[in-house]
Design a protein around this motif. Structure first.
Motif, PDB file in Angstrom:
ATOM      1  N   ALA A   8       0.613  -0.915   0.098  1.00 42.02           N
ATOM      2  CA  ALA A   8       0.085  -0.092   0.090  1.00 42.02           C
ATOM      3  C   ALA A   8       0.762   1.200   0.033  1.00 42.02           C
ATOM      4  CB  ALA A   8      -1.121   0.109   1.701  1.00 42.02           C
ATOM      5  N   LEU A   9       1.876   1.097   1.152  1.00 45.86           N
ATOM      6  CA  LEU A   9       2.924   2.367  -0.044  1.00 45.86           C
ATOM      7  C   LEU A   9       3.554   2.239  -0.643  1.00 45.86           C
ATOM      8  CD1 LEU A   9       4.096   2.002   4.004  1.00 45.86           C
ATOM      9  CD2 LEU A   9       2.770   4.259   3.677  1.00 45.86           C
ATOM     10  N   PHE A  10       3.690   1.575  -1.659  1.00 47.69           N
ATOM     11  CA  PHE A  10       5.110   1.704  -2.771  1.00 47.69           C
ATOM     12  C   PHE A  10       3.771   2.156  -3.437  1.00 47.69           C
ATOM     13  CE2 PHE A  10       5.199   0.071  -6.541  1.00 47.69           C
ATOM     14  CZ  PHE A  10       7.142   0.213  -6.448  1.00 47.69           C
ATOM     15  N   ARG A  11       2.242   1.747  -3.151  1.00 47.18           N
ATOM     16  CA  ARG A  11       1.398   2.712  -4.466  1.00 47.18           C
ATOM     17  C   ARG A  11       1.413   3.442  -4.230  1.00 47.18           C
ATOM     18  NH1 ARG A  11      -2.312  -1.252  -3.150  1.00 47.18           N
ATOM     19  NH2 ARG A  11      -3.163  -0.302  -1.907  1.00 47.18           N
TER      20      ARG A  11
ATOM     21  N   ARG B  80      10.355   6.383  -7.744  1.00 48.81           N
ATOM     22  CA  ARG B  80      10.094   4.861  -7.847  1.00 48.81           C
ATOM     23  C   ARG B  80      11.442   3.867  -7.655  1.00 48.81           C
ATOM     24  NH1 ARG B  80       6.270   2.472 -10.678  1.00 48.81           N
ATOM     25  NH2 ARG B  80       6.593   0.350 -10.923  1.00 48.81           N
ATOM     26  N   ARG B  81      12.256   4.754  -7.547  1.00 51.42           N
ATOM     27  CA  ARG B  81      13.869   3.849  -7.271  1.00 51.42           C
ATOM     28  C   ARG B  81      14.236   4.020  -5.319  1.00 51.42           C
ATOM     29  NH1 ARG B  81      19.200   6.135 -10.634  1.00 51.42           N
ATOM     30  NH2 ARG B  81      18.037   5.477 -12.605  1.00 51.42           N
ATOM     31  N   SER B  82      13.207   4.779  -4.437  1.00 56.55           N
ATOM     32  CA  SER B  82      13.253   5.076  -2.801  1.00 56.55           C
ATOM     33  C   SER B  82      12.052   4.401  -2.628  1.00 56.55           C
ATOM     34  CB  SER B  82      13.372   6.361  -2.676  1.00 56.55           C
ATOM     35  OG  SER B  82      14.583   6.692  -3.049  1.00 56.55           O
ATOM     36  N   ALA B  83      10.826   4.139  -3.683  1.00 55.07           N
ATOM     37  CA  ALA B  83       9.686   2.887  -3.246  1.00 55.07           C
ATOM     38  C   ALA B  83      10.257   1.465  -3.550  1.00 55.07           C
ATOM     39  CB  ALA B  83       8.817   3.823  -4.605  1.00 55.07           C
ATOM     40  N   VAL B  84      11.135   1.572  -4.343  1.00 55.59           N
ATOM     41  CA  VAL B  84      11.092   0.131  -4.407  1.00 55.59           C
ATOM     42  C   VAL B  84      12.017   0.182  -3.148  1.00 55.59           C
ATOM     43  CG1 VAL B  84      12.663  -2.004  -6.086  1.00 55.59           C
ATOM     44  CG2 VAL B  84      11.066   0.167  -7.159  1.00 55.59           C
ATOM     45  N   LEU B  85      13.416   0.528  -3.161  1.00 50.96           N
ATOM     46  CA  LEU B  85      13.973   0.246  -1.265  1.00 50.96           C
ATOM     47  C   LEU B  85      13.101   0.200  -0.566  1.00 50.96           C
ATOM     48  CD1 LEU B  85      16.953  -0.586   0.113  1.00 50.96           C
ATOM     49  CD2 LEU B  85      16.766   2.335   0.058  1.00 50.96           C
ATOM     50  N   MET B  86      12.251   1.034  -0.644  1.00 50.63           N
ATOM     51  CA  MET B  86      11.162   0.851   0.914  1.00 50.63           C
ATOM     52  C   MET B  86      10.529  -0.323   0.579  1.00 50.63           C
ATOM     53  SD  MET B  86       7.776   0.920   1.498  1.00 50.63           S
ATOM     54  CE  MET B  86       7.228   2.231   0.296  1.00 50.63           C
ATOM     55  N   ALA B  87      10.262  -0.617  -0.053  1.00 52.99           N
ATOM     56  CA  ALA B  87       9.494  -2.282  -0.294  1.00 52.99           C
ATOM     57  C   ALA B  87      10.580  -3.253  -0.651  1.00 52.99           C
ATOM     58  CB  ALA B  87       8.189  -2.317  -1.938  1.00 52.99           C
ATOM     59  N   VAL B  88      11.139  -3.483  -0.364  1.00 54.23           N
ATOM     60  CA  VAL B  88      12.338  -4.169  -0.691  1.00 54.23           C
ATOM     61  C   VAL B  88      12.295  -4.794   0.857  1.00 54.23           C
ATOM     62  CG1 VAL B  88      14.777  -5.537  -0.894  1.00 54.23           C
ATOM     63  CG2 VAL B  88      13.420  -4.411  -2.823  1.00 54.23           C
TER      64      VAL B  88
END
Length: 236
Positions: free
Chosen positions: A73-76, A83-91
């Motif tokens: 949900a936070l990634f969305r 996007r790069r920071s969002a991917v890092l956060m999701a991982v």
């Protein structure tokens, strides 16, 4: 803006649920059942209140599952901010989930040893030794999990600040919350005698997630004046 509000509201409600449920096993159950340095009394408390101990197991499983949906949900919500920071956060948000589930097996082992049939071929002293080992491993698992609980807050704080969906002080507090988790993890793993002192000092910092959730929920309900901020920071 309606999509941003909806995504913010969904993420905030999931995060709020996690904030409310996670302390049951992390704080409430230990405060009611565990006695530091006295395994006999701890075991007696668990056997006297089996439902409470099993509730702790269920809440751990629930929180591990909820963490998956919260991360997505936070990634969305933030994927168009950076996007790069969002991917890092999701991982970083998803990596601890398997460890979370594995760590629950230590509590399951305690429940089996103390609340199930007595293991054949084991003396009472051996059973207590196994219980002590399982509980020690569970505590070590929590210390390792705190590394990820802290690390994922750094990109999340950066995304929150860049998006302007929450006040900058909330994003900064979230970053400090991440530092507090890392400090608790390091202390628990290498200097357990300092655990109490560091835990007490970290309490104000650990309110960062609560403040972030409240601000994000407000954004999801009332909206935010910086409606174009995420689009402006989007990465192709």
């Amino acid at each position: 803006m309606d999509t941003i509000k909806r995504n913010a509201r969904t993420a905030a409600l999931l995060y709020l649920l996690l904030v409310l449920v996670a302390p049951i096993r992390l704080v409430y159950v230990p405060s009611q059942l565990f006695v530091s340095g006295d395994m006999a009394t701890t075991a007696a408390n668990i056997m006297a209140h089996p439902g409470l101990f099993r509730l702790g197991i269920l809440t751990d499983l629930f929180c591990a599952t909820l963490e998956v949906f919260l991360t997505l949900a936070l990634f969305r919500l933030f994927k168009d901010v950076d996007r790069r920071s969002a991917v890092l956060m999701a991982v970083l948000g998803l990596m601890p989930v398997p460890l979370y589930f594995v760590n629950v097996f230590n509590d399951v082992a305690v429940a089996h040893l103390l609340l199930g049939a007595s293991p054949a071929g084991f003396t009472a002293e051996q059973v207590m030794s196994l219980v002590r080992l399982a509980m020690t491993l569970h505590d070590a698992g929590i210390n390792m999990l705190q590394i990820f609980w802290g690390a994922w807050l750094f990109p999340l704080a950066a995304l929150a600040a860049k998006s302007r969906l929450v006040p900058r002080f909330a994003a900064g507090w979230l970053f400090v919350n991440g530092v507090a988790y890392l400090a608790l993890s390091v202390t628990g793993l290498v200097a357990p005698s300092w655990n109490g002192t560091v835990s007490l000092a970290a309490v104000p910092a650990q309110l960062g997630e609560v403040v972030f959730v409240v601000c994000l929920l407000w954004c999801g309900i009332r909206g935010h004046r910086a409606t174009s901020a995420p689009a402006a920071g989007a990465v192709a």
